[in-house]
Design an enzyme around this catalytic site. Structure first.
Site, PDB file in Angstrom:
ATOM      1  N   GLU A 155      -1.262 -27.370  -6.666  1.00  0.00           N
ATOM      2  CA  GLU A 155      -2.189 -28.289  -5.988  1.00  0.00           C
ATOM      3  C   GLU A 155      -2.047 -28.161  -4.472  1.00  0.00           C
ATOM      4  O   GLU A 155      -3.029 -28.236  -3.733  1.00  0.00           O
ATOM      5  CB  GLU A 155      -1.944 -29.732  -6.452  1.00  0.00           C
ATOM      6  CG  GLU A 155      -2.425 -29.941  -7.886  1.00  0.00           C
ATOM      7  CD  GLU A 155      -2.192 -31.346  -8.401  1.00  0.00           C
ATOM      8  OE1 GLU A 155      -1.073 -31.857  -8.210  1.00  0.00           O
ATOM      9  OE2 GLU A 155      -3.121 -31.924  -8.990  1.00  0.00           O
ATOM     10  N   GLU A 168       0.253 -29.759 -16.366  1.00  0.00           N
ATOM     11  CA  GLU A 168       0.465 -31.213 -16.511  1.00  0.00           C
ATOM     12  C   GLU A 168       0.057 -31.757 -17.875  1.00  0.00           C
ATOM     13  O   GLU A 168       0.715 -32.651 -18.408  1.00  0.00           O
ATOM     14  CB  GLU A 168      -0.311 -31.977 -15.425  1.00  0.00           C
ATOM     15  CG  GLU A 168       0.308 -31.918 -14.046  1.00  0.00           C
ATOM     16  CD  GLU A 168      -0.202 -30.755 -13.214  1.00  0.00           C
ATOM     17  OE1 GLU A 168      -0.692 -29.769 -13.801  1.00  0.00           O
ATOM     18  OE2 GLU A 168      -0.106 -30.823 -11.976  1.00  0.00           O
TER      19      GLU A 168
END
Ligand code: NAD
Length: 715
Positions: A115, A137
């Site tokens: 990210e 995730e």
């Protein structure tokens, strides 16, 4: 001094090298401090040309701190949302700098690590297999809520981004480049920062190089927004397919898909805020807690050797003998050879042994045809396997695994006959799925070297090995079996001897409860559908057909001969069903021409119609919730009993073993974690209700009441 080293060169390029306290760079309090300081400094720079984010650690950036995440409760959702927004605002400030920002990815950039890369204008990675890139995730009950869903969707489009978000795929740099998740690769770590600087200088006159694509006027995301006609199929079928796959039990995936859809239509800032709002809900919810506890902390504990005796040195298995080249033996031969171990695969005839070896050839050919392996490597692996019918070839094996028919007399005979071929300090493993190891070891001259090494079918796909210690099994043998399991890249759980050990015994209760439901008159369609609805991969009647009713019958016969008691419920009901099905109707299971189901040539199947005449009662009333809870609670209670009586040695083994070996629903975090999340009091109360309505097999084991008194969860 900051843990982010800040260096400006003569060209006006600042390199920020992240070197946080501890082994990895992670998003924790130290990060927030270092990052906000760095951003403020960058924003104040005069004559800045560009920025490079680099790492002094082996891993580029490890992402969110799971120690913090696992503790986040729903009542902290607002605080969690605010903290995430603050972190994301920092990333937004990075991408709004007036100069190009480059990520120099030297090691894994997963989750929050990727990210951070997405918030940079350009991503360069060291082209090496140790550098993994992706957003894993969802496999931990979370989703990429730090801008990952929104930015990846905007970068490569909804359709392309969703599989990487939902399936938690980790990519090597070459693949990530192909997909568009990174922009450039280099051949060495040392070339990374120079390449980043070279890139910055090459785009010096291009104003757009400092502007993220989603901040450019008129930017259209690849493939278009979800509400455009070309995306009708994705918009309508996507959620339906996801729901079919997860049965609606993975809220993080549902939310991630929703956020990706919205991100395709909205401006970046609105989309990021929606992403954060859903993330706060998901990250503080029970599924995230369950999955982080089990798939991160407990799995790491197991793979880190928590259940391996520490007083024994590491052992390397070099030559393994496998007795029986049937379904299991051939698979064990394949996974062993794949790990570089020399294999002697022995059966009663050369022909049977050759057939077993041909299985490895078939799997290797598949790998070649998929481009996963070259011919030379495949040949090298196949050459490690010697197929034989001669005992002498087993001479000097470090380990012999017996995978012959499930018959105690045969197994005893083989042990006596072949044990002398083991090397001086070799050890013996039995792949029995039901017979007690202590009794099997009675035929051994060295029962201390005798251990259960229980694989699951199909061996090449199933990640678990259940190691079973007999009464006399030594620490040395356990350590060796543990090391061998790790060597073949499987996850070992260690249990003590018991009829059916942990996995077969607990799995048996799923089948047994289905037999109860069936004979009470429940429609079989409901039984299998509701088994899947709780998150089991397959309904209990179907799985009983697949593993074969015949096998259950044989196992019961053997136990009767051995005089061991049947611990799976009272056993009468399933015995009656098996008799009805096999003895009276010849329905032994799928392999035997059909069982509960009948199977058609076109691949379709339906319940065998006379099954309704045998058991179905249209007047029988039972709620869906009762059926679901009965199928789930039986397995949970059996697991608790295994823990209570010491068959299971740890909660981690129970949770991981139940998911990897039995197919326990992943969102629960395993059969013991299920009780933690259900709540002890509520669990005890529901057991009492079920016991009053359906029988003593639902009595709550005392271990729950004892644990409740401590005020701690099972861990
Ligand atoms: P299988 O019938 O497919 O294979 C057994 C093989 O053993 C046959 O090839 C047979 O020729 C060979 N064999 C018999 N006597 C032998 C001898 N004296 N020497 C050498 N080979 C001999 O059976 P399987 O399904 O592979 O099961 C083998 C063992 O693994 C059993 O103990 C079973 O309980 C256990 N197991 C099976 C599964 C499963 O899903 N099938 C899962 C875990 C464990």
């Amino acid at each position: 001094m900051s843990v982010f080293k800040y260096e400006r060169d003569n060209d006006g390029i600042v390199t920020v090298t992240m070197d946080m306290t501890g082994p990895v760079n992670a998003m924790n309090a130290e990060y927030h401090e270092a990052m906000s300081e760095t951003i403020a400094k960058l924003e104040a720079e005069q004559g800045l040309t560009g920025v490079v984010f680099a790492s002094a650690k082996k891993v580029f950036f490890a992402g969110g701190d799971l120690n913090d995440l696992v503790k986040a409760d729903p009542d902290q959702a607002e605080a969690f949302f605010n903290a995430t927004e603050e972190m994301k605002a920092g990333l937004r400030r990075i991408e709004k700098l007036p100069v190009p920002v480059v990520a120099a990815i030297n090691g894994a950039a997963l989750g929050g690590g990727y990210e951070l890369c997405l918030a940079c204008n350009h991503r360069i990675a060291f082209d090496h297999k140790s550098v993994q890139i992706g957003l894993p995730e969802c496999s931990l009950g979370l989703y990429p809520g730090g801008g990952g869903v929104v930015r990846l969707t905007k970068l490569i489009g909804v359709e392309k981004a969703l599989p990487y978000i939902l399936e938690s795929k980790r990519l090597v740099p070459a693949k990530a480049l192909k997909v568009g998740m990174i922009d450039q690769v280099v051949d060495s770590i040392d070339a990374l920062v120079p390449a980043a600087k070279e890139y910055i200088l090459s785009v010096k006159d291009d104003e757009l190089a400092a502007v993220q694509v989603w901040d450019r006027k008129g930017y259209r995301i690849p493939g278009g927004a979800i509400n455009t006609p070309r995306n009708v199929q994705t918009a309508t079928m996507g959620p339906a397919m996801l729901s079919q796959k997860t049965r609606g039990l993975m809220p993080q995936m549902t939310a991630a898909m929703d956020v990706a859809f919205q991100a395709s239509m909205l401006d970046i800032d609105t989309a990021l805020r929606i992403e954060g709002r859903e993330f706060a809900k998901v990250a503080t919810g029970p599924v995230a807690k369950n999955m982080i506890s089990t798939f991160f902390f407990q799995l790491n504990k197991i793979n880190g050797g928590a259940s391996r005796p520490q007083n024994v040195g590491k052992n390397l298995t070099r030559k393994v003998g496998i007795l029986g080249a049937g379904m299991m033996g051939q698979g064990i031969a394949y996974v062993s050879a794949m790990a570089g171990i020399e294999v002697v695969l022995k059966d009663i005839s050369q022909d049977a042994a050759d057939k077993g070896k041909a299985y490895s050839e078939k799997l290797l050919q598949k790998r070649i045809s998929r481009g996963q392996m070259d011919e030379a490597k495949a040949k090298g692996i196949l050459d490690l396997i010697l197929a034989t019918d001669k005992n002498e070839d087993l001479q000097g094996c470090d380990l012999i695994i017996e995978a012959v028919f499930e018959n105690i007399g045969l197994k005893h005979g083989i042990t006596k006959e072949i044990e002398p071929y083991l090397s001086e300090d070799g050890f013996w493993g039995s792949n029995t799925s039901t017979l007690p190891i202590t009794q099997l070891a009675e035929a051994s001259a060295k029962p201390e070297n005798f251990i259960g090494i229980h694989f699951f079918s199909p061996v090449d796909k199933m990640p678990l090995v259940e190691i079973i210690c007999g009464e006399q099994t030594s620490d040395e043998a356990l350590a060796k079996a543990f090391d061998y399991t790790m060597q073949i890249r499987k996850t070992p759980i260690v249990v003590n001897d018991s009829l059916g050990f942990f996995t077969s015994r607990t799995f048996g209760t799923y089948l047994d409860e289905a037999a109860h439901l069936l004979t009470e008159g429940t429609n079989p369609v409901r039984i299998d559908s509701l088994g899947k609805a709780i998150g089991m991969p397959v309904g209990p009647l179907q799985i009983q057909d697949e593993t074969s009713l015949e096998l259950s019958r044989k196992a019961q016969e053997t136990w009767a001969e051995m005089g061991v008691t049947d611990k799976w419920g009272n056993g009468d009901v399933i015995r009656r069903v098996i008799k009805d099905m096999i003895t009276d109707n010849g329905r032994g299971g799928r392999y035997h021409g059909g069982g509960y189901y009948e199977y058609h040539e076109d691949g379709s199947k339906n319940f065998w119609p006379p099954l309704y005449d045998l058991y179905y009662n249209a007047d029988y009333q039972i709620s869906d919730q009762d059926i679901k809870d009965r199928l789930m609670f039986r397995q949970v209670i059996e697991t608790l009993k295994c823990l209570e009586t010491g068959v299971l040695r740890s909660v981690a083994d129970a949770n991981i073993g139940s998911i990897f070996g039995i197919g326990a629903p992943a969102h629960t975090g395993g059969f013991i974690q299920f009780v933690n999340t259900y709540g002890f009091e509520a669990f005890i109360a529901r057991c009492d209700e079920l016991a009053a309505k359906f029988g003593d097999r639902f009595n709550c084991p005392d271990i729950v009441k004892e644990q409740a008194k401590t005020g701690e969860l099972f861990s």
